[in-house]
Design a protein around this motif. Structure first.
Motif, PDB file in Angstrom:
ATOM      1  N   PHE A 142     -35.653 -32.743 -29.698  1.00  0.00           N
ATOM      2  CA  PHE A 142     -35.837 -31.981 -28.460  1.00  0.00           C
ATOM      3  C   PHE A 142     -34.803 -30.868 -28.304  1.00  0.00           C
ATOM      4  O   PHE A 142     -35.176 -29.735 -27.988  1.00  0.00           O
ATOM      5  CB  PHE A 142     -35.852 -32.903 -27.246  1.00  0.00           C
ATOM      6  CG  PHE A 142     -37.178 -33.591 -26.985  1.00  0.00           C
ATOM      7  CD1 PHE A 142     -38.216 -33.591 -27.910  1.00  0.00           C
ATOM      8  CD2 PHE A 142     -37.392 -34.252 -25.794  1.00  0.00           C
ATOM      9  CE1 PHE A 142     -39.422 -34.217 -27.660  1.00  0.00           C
ATOM     10  CE2 PHE A 142     -38.598 -34.883 -25.519  1.00  0.00           C
ATOM     11  CZ  PHE A 142     -39.615 -34.868 -26.461  1.00  0.00           C
ATOM     12  N   PRO A 143     -33.512 -31.144 -28.520  1.00  0.00           N
ATOM     13  CA  PRO A 143     -32.546 -30.039 -28.408  1.00  0.00           C
ATOM     14  C   PRO A 143     -32.812 -28.914 -29.418  1.00  0.00           C
ATOM     15  O   PRO A 143     -32.689 -27.733 -29.087  1.00  0.00           O
ATOM     16  CB  PRO A 143     -31.190 -30.702 -28.667  1.00  0.00           C
ATOM     17  CG  PRO A 143     -31.396 -32.143 -28.343  1.00  0.00           C
ATOM     18  CD  PRO A 143     -32.830 -32.430 -28.688  1.00  0.00           C
ATOM     19  N   LEU A 144     -33.206 -29.270 -30.648  1.00  0.00           N
ATOM     20  CA  LEU A 144     -33.458 -28.247 -31.664  1.00  0.00           C
ATOM     21  C   LEU A 144     -34.674 -27.401 -31.305  1.00  0.00           C
ATOM     22  O   LEU A 144     -34.626 -26.168 -31.375  1.00  0.00           O
ATOM     23  CB  LEU A 144     -33.641 -28.885 -33.041  1.00  0.00           C
ATOM     24  CG  LEU A 144     -33.862 -27.914 -34.202  1.00  0.00           C
ATOM     25  CD1 LEU A 144     -32.700 -26.935 -34.338  1.00  0.00           C
ATOM     26  CD2 LEU A 144     -34.069 -28.687 -35.504  1.00  0.00           C
ATOM     27  N   VAL A 145     -35.781 -28.030 -30.896  1.00  0.00           N
ATOM     28  CA  VAL A 145     -36.972 -27.256 -30.535  1.00  0.00           C
ATOM     29  C   VAL A 145     -36.686 -26.392 -29.306  1.00  0.00           C
ATOM     30  O   VAL A 145     -37.184 -25.265 -29.208  1.00  0.00           O
ATOM     31  CB  VAL A 145     -38.226 -28.148 -30.361  1.00  0.00           C
ATOM     32  CG1 VAL A 145     -38.226 -28.895 -29.041  1.00  0.00           C
ATOM     33  CG2 VAL A 145     -39.499 -27.327 -30.497  1.00  0.00           C
ATOM     34  N   SER A 146     -35.862 -26.891 -28.399  1.00  0.00           N
ATOM     35  CA  SER A 146     -35.489 -26.097 -27.220  1.00  0.00           C
ATOM     36  C   SER A 146     -34.704 -24.858 -27.626  1.00  0.00           C
ATOM     37  O   SER A 146     -34.972 -23.751 -27.138  1.00  0.00           O
ATOM     38  CB  SER A 146     -34.661 -26.943 -26.249  1.00  0.00           C
ATOM     39  OG  SER A 146     -35.427 -27.996 -25.731  1.00  0.00           O
TER      40      SER A 146
END
Length: 186
Positions: free
Chosen positions: A79-83
């Motif tokens: 989630f942090p990477l895709v964000s």
């Protein structure tokens, strides 16, 4: 895919389908950007494939991406990477988990009216609304069909249109029945 959309390489992305809507915009169904599987079956994130997928979605006119996966389904840090990657492309992310192989639950349904209004505005403006689950078939297909029902299609026609663009979509009878039932209540 519609002739007026840019080409994207399906082998380099997780994009499964881009579906024209009666409102003028498109719906894009995608697997979780960058999610790949090792030969032993373990999942991992490929940042290059994630970027290719998100750039492909952006090129189709997507300005927002709804993530339907539960964070626990994905490799740590997904989630942090895709964000981070989405933000760099100007894609607005929202998260609304639906259990795998299931239909929207109470928390999803509570937030849906406001979310739907934003998606309908985007479609009316000719944009693409991107939907992502783990593979891009079940939950993404259900929400794509639901948005098509909101565009005035009968549930059976919405299901058929989604499956015409990606035959694996709307993975099971539960999801199919839910769409047929949701049409009845409006």
């Amino acid at each position: 895919m519609s002739g007026n959309l840019p080409f994207f390489d399906p082998e380099a992305t997780s994009i499964r389908a881009v579906i024209p809507t009666p409102r003028g915009g498109h719906l894009a169904m995608t697997g979780f950007p960058g999610l790949l599987t090792h030969v032993d079956g373990s999942a991992f994130l490929d940042p290059h494939q994630m970027a290719e997928t998100l750039e492909g979605l952006h090129a189709t006119g997507a300005r927002q991406l709804l993530i339907l996966t539960e964070e626990a389904e994905l490799p740590k840090g997904a989630f942090p990477l895709v964000s981070e990657v989405s933000q760099s492309l100007g894609l607005t992310l929202s998260f609304a988990a639906i259990q795998d192989f299931n239909v929207p639950g109470e928390a999803f349904l509570t937030q849906w009216p406001e979310r739907r209004a934003g998606f309908e505005q985007a479609l009316d403006a000719g944009e693409t609304v991107a939907l992502s689950c783990q593979y891009g078939a079940g939950r993404s297909g259900v929400i794509a069909a639901w948005l098509l029902i909101g565009c005035g299609l009968a549930a059976a026609d919405a299901i058929a249109l989604v499956r015409a663009h990606f035959p694996e979509a709307i993975e099971n009878r539960l999801q199919e029945r839910w769409l047929l039932d949701v049409e009845k209540v409006g």
